[in-house]
Design an enzyme around this catalytic site. Sequence first.
Site, mmCIF file in Angstrom:
data_model
loop_
_atom_site.group_PDB
_atom_site.id
_atom_site.type_symbol
_atom_site.label_atom_id
_atom_site.label_comp_id
_atom_site.label_asym_id
_atom_site.label_seq_id
_atom_site.Cartn_x
_atom_site.Cartn_y
_atom_site.Cartn_z
ATOM 1 N N GLU A 161 -21.969 -5.332 9.680
ATOM 2 C CA GLU A 161 -21.163 -6.552 9.704
ATOM 3 C C GLU A 161 -21.950 -7.747 10.235
ATOM 4 O O GLU A 161 -21.378 -8.711 10.734
ATOM 5 C CB GLU A 161 -19.872 -6.309 10.489
ATOM 6 C CG GLU A 161 -19.118 -5.097 9.958
ATOM 7 C CD GLU A 161 -17.660 -5.340 9.633
ATOM 8 O OE1 GLU A 161 -17.088 -6.294 10.163
ATOM 9 O OE2 GLU A 161 -17.094 -4.554 8.838
ATOM 10 N N HIS A 229 -15.748 -6.850 16.817
ATOM 11 C CA HIS A 229 -17.184 -7.117 16.765
ATOM 12 C C HIS A 229 -17.697 -7.344 18.184
ATOM 13 O O HIS A 229 -16.939 -7.783 19.070
ATOM 14 C CB HIS A 229 -17.496 -8.373 15.930
ATOM 15 C CG HIS A 229 -17.210 -8.225 14.474
ATOM 16 N ND1 HIS A 229 -16.557 -9.203 13.732
ATOM 17 C CD2 HIS A 229 -17.485 -7.228 13.603
ATOM 18 C CE1 HIS A 229 -16.451 -8.803 12.480
ATOM 19 N NE2 HIS A 229 -17.001 -7.610 12.375
ATOM 20 N N CYS A 346 -17.635 -16.951 15.224
ATOM 21 C CA CYS A 346 -17.432 -16.295 13.935
ATOM 22 C C CYS A 346 -17.776 -17.216 12.776
ATOM 23 O O CYS A 346 -18.208 -16.758 11.717
ATOM 24 C CB CYS A 346 -15.981 -15.844 13.802
ATOM 25 S SG CYS A 346 -15.552 -14.367 14.729
#
Length: 417
Positions: A161, A229, A346
């Site tokens: 990711e 995350h 992000c």
Amino acid sequence: MITEINFDGIVGPSHNYAGLSPGNLAATSNRGQISHPRAAALQGIAKMRKNLALGLPQGILLPHARPDHRWLAQLGLTYSHAPPHSQAQALSASPMWAANAATVSPAPDTADGRCHLTVANLATLPHRSHEWPETLAQLRLAFAAPVFAVHPPVPPPFGDEGAANHMRLAPRHDAPGVEVFVYGIAGGPFPARQHPDASAAIARRHLLDPERTLFVQQSEEAIAAGAFHNDVVAVANGRVLFAHERAFADKDRFYTRLRTILPEVEIVEVPEAAVSLADAIRSYLFNAQLVSLPGGATALIVPSEARDTPSVWTWLQAHVAGNGPIRQIEVVDVRESMANGGGPACLRLRVVADPAAIDPRFLVDSARLDRIAAIVEGYWPEAIDPTLLAQPALIAQIEAARRALLEALEIVDLRDS
């Protein structure tokens, strides 16, 4: 001149709250709510303007083609005849979170002296698994110069990711650094999205020095609490590691190894007693941009939710008032992104490189942001109800909005390039 450039994802015109991401508490809790794509994109542009005002170079990554008709065709579907869950997966605006676009290793860290980028496969969740072809096309266009090496994704099932699970520490951006890959094993009911084999493969591809590369496990407690995350509970920049006390499975071993490789590292750990893991995740305290200002000071760009959370704001004010390495706090409003589970960190991919080597169409100044904002104001939907994603008029507006942006920026359809 090698410097750090933040490439922010422009929030796409299909931004909606379909709740497709288990483990992302904000995204799932806001499922079914009305979203505001125009406001979301303008909030992201305002954040980029603030970065420019701070003297930070700024780049962009572009919204993807939505719905993703090619992905649906691979499933034997057309958008109009797809079931609602497939429509939502094909329409997701999640590429806006550029921290998941790729993992980046700057030239000072690599054996061949090139900046390496590996596009993330995002294999864990269906709505993100089809992002990588267009992301790869954008990266190959923006970073086409020979000083870059752009790699395709690590093959599934090894979930990767991107930079959301990767940190770099170095005395200066242009000096050799320590690269830290954070992986997950388990997280209660939620999937761990970063596979250790994916992280190891990227380190090998990027020709990193094994003696300056660390593989660190994220704590199961953090994943179970909603830290899907690593960048929800830790962030690094320069000499500074900023992390929650419960971010890592074996923090003592990690900190010892880090101090051995980079003795000048400054570890700023926020204790659970001061800011609970729940408050840290709710406020996205660590999903902030930790940046080096032109004068050398370290600043933290936090979402307004951090200011609105008493324990978080109290800790931040005490740190800045003391002698800690973070000397400045900047607050940005990205509430639309936050409601879908993505904060300031992000929204950006950090690339340490010479701006002169990058396709200038992917770099912005105030005038270029004005042009993008005008397109957003003229074309982006004002609101989207996720129960109405099948409406042909909405789909036509979303597709026309993206075309207008690409034409204004003089960039061809990236899926065909």
